[in-house]
Each structure stands twice: as C-alpha cells, then as structure tokens.
Write a protein that holds these residues in place. Structure first.
Motif, short mmCIF file in Angstrom:
data_model
loop_
_atom_site.label_atom_id
_atom_site.label_comp_id
_atom_site.label_asym_id
_atom_site.label_seq_id
_atom_site.Cartn_x
_atom_site.Cartn_y
_atom_site.Cartn_z
N ASP A 515 0.87 -1.19 0.00
CA ASP A 515 0.00 0.00 0.00
C ASP A 515 0.90 1.24 0.00
O ASP A 515 1.32 1.75 1.06
CB ASP A 515 -0.89 0.01 1.24
CG ASP A 515 -1.94 1.12 1.16
OD1 ASP A 515 -1.98 1.84 0.11
OD2 ASP A 515 -2.67 1.31 2.15
N HIS A 517 0.22 4.40 -0.68
CA HIS A 517 -0.41 5.63 -0.15
C HIS A 517 -0.40 5.67 1.37
O HIS A 517 -0.69 6.72 1.98
CB HIS A 517 -1.87 5.70 -0.66
CG HIS A 517 -1.93 5.80 -2.15
ND1 HIS A 517 -1.62 6.95 -2.85
CD2 HIS A 517 -2.26 4.85 -3.10
CE1 HIS A 517 -1.78 6.73 -4.14
NE2 HIS A 517 -2.16 5.45 -4.33
N ARG A 518 -0.09 4.59 1.98
CA ARG A 518 -0.11 4.55 3.44
C ARG A 518 0.98 5.45 4.05
O ARG A 518 0.83 5.96 5.16
CB ARG A 518 0.09 3.09 3.91
CG ARG A 518 0.03 2.91 5.42
CD ARG A 518 0.03 1.43 5.74
NE ARG A 518 0.12 1.21 7.17
CZ ARG A 518 1.24 1.07 7.83
NH1 ARG A 518 2.39 1.08 7.15
NH2 ARG A 518 1.24 0.88 9.15
N LEU A 520 1.80 8.42 3.04
CA LEU A 520 1.35 9.82 3.06
C LEU A 520 0.17 10.06 3.98
O LEU A 520 -0.24 11.21 4.16
CB LEU A 520 0.98 10.25 1.64
CG LEU A 520 2.09 10.09 0.58
CD1 LEU A 520 1.54 10.46 -0.80
CD2 LEU A 520 3.28 10.93 0.94
N GLN A 521 -0.41 9.03 4.55
CA GLN A 521 -1.57 9.21 5.41
C GLN A 521 -1.13 9.61 6.82
O GLN A 521 0.00 9.39 7.24
CB GLN A 521 -2.36 7.90 5.47
CG GLN A 521 -3.04 7.53 4.15
CD GLN A 521 -3.77 6.19 4.25
OE1 GLN A 521 -3.77 5.56 5.30
NE2 GLN A 521 -4.41 5.79 3.15
N GLU A 522 -2.11 10.20 7.55
CA GLU A 522 -1.86 10.60 8.95
C GLU A 522 -1.97 9.39 9.85
O GLU A 522 -2.79 8.51 9.64
CB GLU A 522 -2.87 11.66 9.38
CG GLU A 522 -2.76 12.96 8.60
CD GLU A 522 -3.83 13.94 9.02
OE1 GLU A 522 -4.68 13.55 9.83
OE2 GLU A 522 -3.79 15.12 8.58
N THR A 523 -1.15 9.45 10.91
CA THR A 523 -1.20 8.35 11.87
C THR A 523 -2.35 8.58 12.84
O THR A 523 -2.93 9.67 12.93
CB THR A 523 0.12 8.27 12.64
OG1 THR A 523 0.32 9.50 13.34
CG2 THR A 523 1.30 8.05 11.70
N GLU A 524 -2.70 7.52 13.54
CA GLU A 524 -3.79 7.62 14.51
C GLU A 524 -3.41 8.56 15.67
O GLU A 524 -4.26 9.31 16.18
CB GLU A 524 -4.10 6.22 15.05
CG GLU A 524 -4.68 5.28 14.01
CD GLU A 524 -5.00 3.91 14.59
OE1 GLU A 524 -4.71 3.74 15.79
OE2 GLU A 524 -5.51 3.05 13.84
N TRP A 526 -1.52 11.17 15.47
CA TRP A 526 -1.65 12.55 14.95
C TRP A 526 -3.11 12.97 14.93
O TRP A 526 -3.45 14.09 15.32
CB TRP A 526 -1.03 12.60 13.55
CG TRP A 526 -1.10 13.97 12.91
CD1 TRP A 526 -2.09 14.44 12.14
CD2 TRP A 526 -0.14 14.99 13.03
NE1 TRP A 526 -1.84 15.70 11.75
CE2 TRP A 526 -0.59 16.08 12.30
CE3 TRP A 526 1.09 15.09 13.69
CZ2 TRP A 526 0.09 17.26 12.17
CZ3 TRP A 526 1.78 16.26 13.56
CH2 TRP A 526 1.30 17.34 12.83
N GLN A 527 -3.98 12.07 14.48
CA GLN A 527 -5.40 12.40 14.42
C GLN A 527 -5.98 12.60 15.81
O GLN A 527 -6.77 13.52 16.04
CB GLN A 527 -6.15 11.28 13.69
CG GLN A 527 -5.80 11.18 12.20
CD GLN A 527 -6.48 9.99 11.53
OE1 GLN A 527 -7.19 9.20 12.20
NE2 GLN A 527 -6.27 9.84 10.22
#
Length: 602
Positions: A515, A517-518, A520-524, A526-527
């Motif tokens: 994957d 795109h993973r 570039l995604q935000e981590t949990e 961070w969210q």
C-alpha cells in the motif's frame, strides 16, 4: 637665458617683418586684465586666509596666557582673602578686649565704633545716591531694548529718536560718574598723604621704610660710668668714635659701590604707583613656576602699557640690585649696633674692674704694684679687643667678597661638577660591565660543567630507556595478540547472536499487502492529538514544565538560613562555618540513586 635655434629664428623674423606684420596676433588686453584681476583676487583671498590663521593662532596663544594669569590671580586672591580674614579677626579680638569696661582705652574704641557706624551710614547714602540710580537705569535700558529691539532694527523714526535721547542721557551719566570717581580719587590721595605725615606716618610706615637707626658718638650711659683712672676711661670711650668711623667708611664704600642705584631715587625713577604695581606683580609668581619671567613680563606689559620691555627689564635689575644693597646695609647697621652694644658692655666690665682695683689701692697701699699690673692688663685687653674688632670687620668684608665671588662662579662650578659627575658615571659603568663579564664567564664555566654532567646522566638514562622500550614493546605485542583473539571471539558471538535474532524475526514477521499511499496518510496518534477541542486548552498553562526548586523551597532550607546568618556575621569563609554547615541535615534525605560513590573506598 639660453635660446634654441628655433627661438632665434623667430626673433629674427619678428624684427624683420615689423610690428604690423600679419604673423602677429592681436593682444586682448581686457582678457589679460580679467586674468590679472582673478589672480590678484585669489592671492588676496589666500592672504586673508593666512592672516585669519595667524590671528587665530595669536588668539589661542593669548587665551592660554590669560588662563595661566588667571590661575596666578586666583591663588593670590585666595591668599589675600585669607590674610584679610585673619587680620580682621585679630582686629575684632583686639577691639573686643579693649571695649571691656574698666579698660583705659575703652572710651577711645567706643569712639571708633561710633565713627565706623557713621561711615556705614554715609556709605549707604552714597550708594543710594550714586550707584543705585545707575543700576536702576541699566535695568530700565535692558527692558526698553527688549521691547523696542525690533523697531530699532527696522529704523522706526520715533524709536531712533528715543534711542538718541537715551544715548545722550547715558553720556551725561557717564560724565557724572567720571566726576564722582575723580573726586573719590582726589580724596584717596589726600587721605594717603595725611596718613603718611607726622605721627600717623610713623605708625603706618611699611617695612621698607623701617631702618635700623644707630646713634653715633659716645653714648651718655658710657659717660655716667664711674672709673677712677681717667686715662683708661678716655681710651675706652675713644673706641666708640673709632668704631663709628670704621663703620661710616664701610657704609660710604657700600654707597659708592651702589651709587648708580642710589642716583635713580627711591623707586628707580618710576612713580610710586608704577613701582607698587611692579613689585606686587613680581611677587605673585613663585620662583619654581615654569616660564616665570615670560609670564611676569607679559603681565607687566598689560598693566603698564606705556612702559617698554627694556624699561621693565632695567627696572627689574634695579630692584634686584636695590634689594641686595638694602640687605647689605641693614646687615652692616645691625653689626654696627651690636658692636657698640658689645663695646659698651665691655667698657662697663672694664670700668668695674678698674673701680675695684682703685678701691683695693685705696684700702691697701702695698698693692700699688699690682694695681699697675692690672692697668697694663686692662690696656692689653683694650688692644686685644680693638684687634679682634678689626679682625672681625676684615673677616666680614672678606666673607661678603667671597659671597659675591661665589655668586659669579656658581655656574662655572656647576659645569665642572657636571663634568666630574659624568666622568665618574662612565667609570662606574665600565666597572659594572667588567663585573658583568666576569660573572658571565663564571656562569658559563659552571653551565659547561653542569652540561657535561647532564650529558653523562642522559647517556646512562638512554641505555636504561632502551631496555624499558624493548620490554614495553614485547608487552604491547602480547596485548595486541590477546586483543585480536578477544575481538575474534566477540565477532563470532555477534554473528551467532544475529543468526538467532534473524530466526526470531522470521517467526514474528508480519506479512501485509503493498500500500504505497499509506506513507502519506496521517497516523492515529496525529489524528487523536488534533481531534481535541481547542476550547479546552489552558492559556495560563506554562510553556514548559518546571522540574526545579522554587524560591520558597530554597529559603525554607535550614542550610540556606544558616549560611545567610554566617554571611551577615562575616564568618562564612571560616573553618568554623564549614564544620557547622557539614553537620546540618537537609529537610528531606536524598535518594539512594543520587548518592555518589566515586570517592568511597572499595
């Protein structure tokens, strides 16, 4: 002046062709005049600049001289003020003593008090009638100028007319003030003349006018002395006349020696005021002052502008010569007076001895022979005393001559002393260099001997060091072999450990799908961090967490309080304070992991 061939040809052509030849160019005299005027103006401008620089230089020099004069004036003013205060205090004390009741001079000093009070009243009236109106007029004029300065600059007719009237009034006031000053000056001269006459003159005479007075001839007291031997008395009394003649001859010789000074009069041909100004200014500058003579001449030229520099220098020489003459004359008169007094006492003792001898002769006739002997002895004493007096006069004259000779040869002696001093210093320097060379030679020999000893010691030490180096090299090779063996074992253990870890990773490794795109995604985390509500943020919360001690915690420590008390008492650097501080326990015991074991013995 040398000419080339081209110049000579040009001159020949000019002479042959004539003035009206077409080869000559017309001269523009107007242009030449303008150029000359420009050059003249530039030269005049440069001359003005030079004059301005000279003027500024003169002004700077003048200001420096005035500053130096001002320092001398201030010192003299302070000295005179202190002297005035001291004299005024002495006068007040004297008046207070004489104003006490029962004093015979009390009425006289009371009259002085009344006269002084009347003088104060008259001075106040004089001030109110002369100086006070002038100050009032000055203030009125200043106010009028402030009010009408603008109209006066613009040239207003009324203001200009008023200004002319005020100018006439000022001129009249100046004339009145001049008359008042002339009248006061005349009164001052009259008072000074009155004080210098009669009994007041003898009281107020200065130190220069006080002279040593010697009554010549045989004193009346010597006539009254009793002496049975008439010839002895006559011979003794004639000594007074002989002494007076000798001192008159010396005084006459002294006056003839300084006849040029005496011809010029009491003040050297100057007036009393000019001579007084000269002496006062000359005494204000101390002898150790730098450029003293230059400062005195400059000051005298300012106060006496009519006198030339040559006149000032000649008067200065006259003052020095006159002072030397008066000192010699005073010393001669004092010696004369002392000699007469000594002669009188000597005559008194001689007459007393003669009278005693006469009484013995009357009582005992058999002592006639002894009486004659005593008389001879007394005559011998008189002759000896006369010879002593003559010798004393000769010695004194010789001392004065030697003093003059010493003054003339002082510069020569100083030059000789300086030459001897330099020769002595050169000899000392040469001796010093010789001593230094000997010391250096001895030190070199000592250093060479020490160098040889050190070379022998170093050779022995080198042999010993070679043995140690060989032994240390063998030890180092053994350690290197042992270290290689240990490193090989450690590397083998690491390889085995890595193999075991790789086997464990294979057992727990996660197999996930690909994957991209993973990344570039935000981590949990961070969210979750930015999912919080912004209203719940505490604005007063400090930016950083404080993990130290507060000031209250520090001041509550008993060690801190004890150290402050010891510091106030000045004992914080003593051994006593260190012992006490080491015994004080902290408020909380330290943690075990914070205790240092570096300095503990194993």
């Amino acid at each position: 002046m040398q000419y080339t061939s081209h110049d000579t040809d040009t001159l020949v052509n000019k002479a042959t062709n004539g003035v009206r030849s077409n080869k000559y160019k017309a001269v523009d005299y107007d242009k030449l005049r303008l150029l000359a005027a420009e050059k003249k103006f530039a030269a005049h401008k440069s001359l003005l600049k030079v004059k301005k620089i000279e003027q500024l230089s003169k002004q700077t020099k003048e200001n420096n001289l005035l500053k130096q004069h001002k320092l001398v004036w201030n010192k003299e003013l302070i000295r005179l003020n202190n002297l005035r205060k001291r004299l005024q205090s002495d006068i007040d004390v004297h008046r207070g003593v004489n104003l006490t009741p029962g004093n015979p001079c009390c009425s006289l000093f009371e009259d002085f008090e009344d006269f002084e009070a009347s003088l104060d009243v008259e001075f106040a009236k004089f001030k109110a009638s002369t100086t006070q109106p002038v100050w009032n007029l000055r203030e009125d004029l200043q106010y009028w100028l402030q009010e009408n300065m603008e109209d006066l600059r613009m040239g207003s007719p009324d203001t200009v007319q008023k200004h002319n009237e005020i100018q006439c009034t000022i001129d009249n006031v100046k004339g009145q003030q001049k008359k008042v000053l002339e009248k006061l000056h005349h009164q001052q001269i009259c008072l000074e003349q009155e004080l210098g006459m009669g009994f007041l003159g003898t009281i107020t005479q200065n130190e220069d006018s006080q002279k040593v007075h010697v009554e010549s001839g045989i004193p009346e007291e010597a006539y009254d002395l009793e002496c049975s031997d008439f010839d002895l008395k006559v011979s003794v009394l004639q000594e007074f006349i002989i002494m007076d003649e000798k001192f008159r001859e010396r005084l006459k010789y002294l006056e003839e020696e300084h006849s040029k000074i005496l011809k010029l009069g009491r003040n050297g041909g100057w007036s009393d005021d000019d001579h007084y100004i000269f002496t006062v200014i000359y005494e204000q500058y101390p002898h150790e002052m730098k450029n003293r003579r230059k400062m005195i001449i400059d000051r005298l030229q300012r106060h006496l502008p009519k006198k030339l520099r040559a006149d000032l220098v000649s008067h200065e020489e006259w003052c020095d010569s006159n002072k030397y003459f008066r000192e010699r004359k005073k010393a001669l008169m004092v010696a004369w007076q002392k000699g007469r007094s000594a002669l009188y006492h000597k005559a008194e003792s001689i007459f007393a001895e003669a009278e005693m001898a006469a009484q013995l002769e009357e009582v005992k006739a058999e002592y006639n022979r002894k009486q004659r002997q005593v008389r001879e002895v007394l005559h011998e004493k008189i002759r000896n005393f006369r010879e002593q007096q003559m010798e004393a006069l000769i010695i004194q004259h010789k001392m004065e001559s030697e003093k003059l000779q010493a003054v003339r040869e002082r510069l020569k002696m100083e030059a000789e002393l300086e030459t001897k001093k330099r020769a002595h210093e050169k000899e000392q320097v040469a001796k010093f260099h010789e001593e230094i060379e000997k010391k250096q030679q001895k030190q070199a020999e000592k250093d060479q001997k020490r160098y040889d000893e050190l070379q022998a010691q170093l050779a022995e030490q080198a042999k010993f060091d070679q043995e140690r180096i060989r032994y240390r090299a063998e030890q180092i090779d053994a350690k290197i072999e042992e270290r290689k063996y240990l490193e090989e074992e450690k590397r083998q253990a690491e390889i085995e450990k890595e193999e075991r870890l790789e086997a464990l990773r294979e057992q727990v490794r996660v197999v996930a799908e690909r994957d991209p795109h993973r990344i570039l995604q935000e981590t949990e985390a961070w969210q979750n961090r930015y999912a919080e509500n912004e209203d719940d943020i505490d604005i007063q919360k400090p930016l950083f967490n404080v993990i130290g001690f507060t000031s209250k915690q520090i001041t509550s420590d008993p060690r801190m309080k004890l150290e402050a008390r010891l510091r106030d008492a000045g004992l914080h650097n003593t051994d006593y304070a260190r012992q006490i501080m080491s015994k004080v326990q902290p408020p909380q015991p330290p943690r075990r992991d914070m205790e240092s074991t570096v300095f503990k013995k194993t």
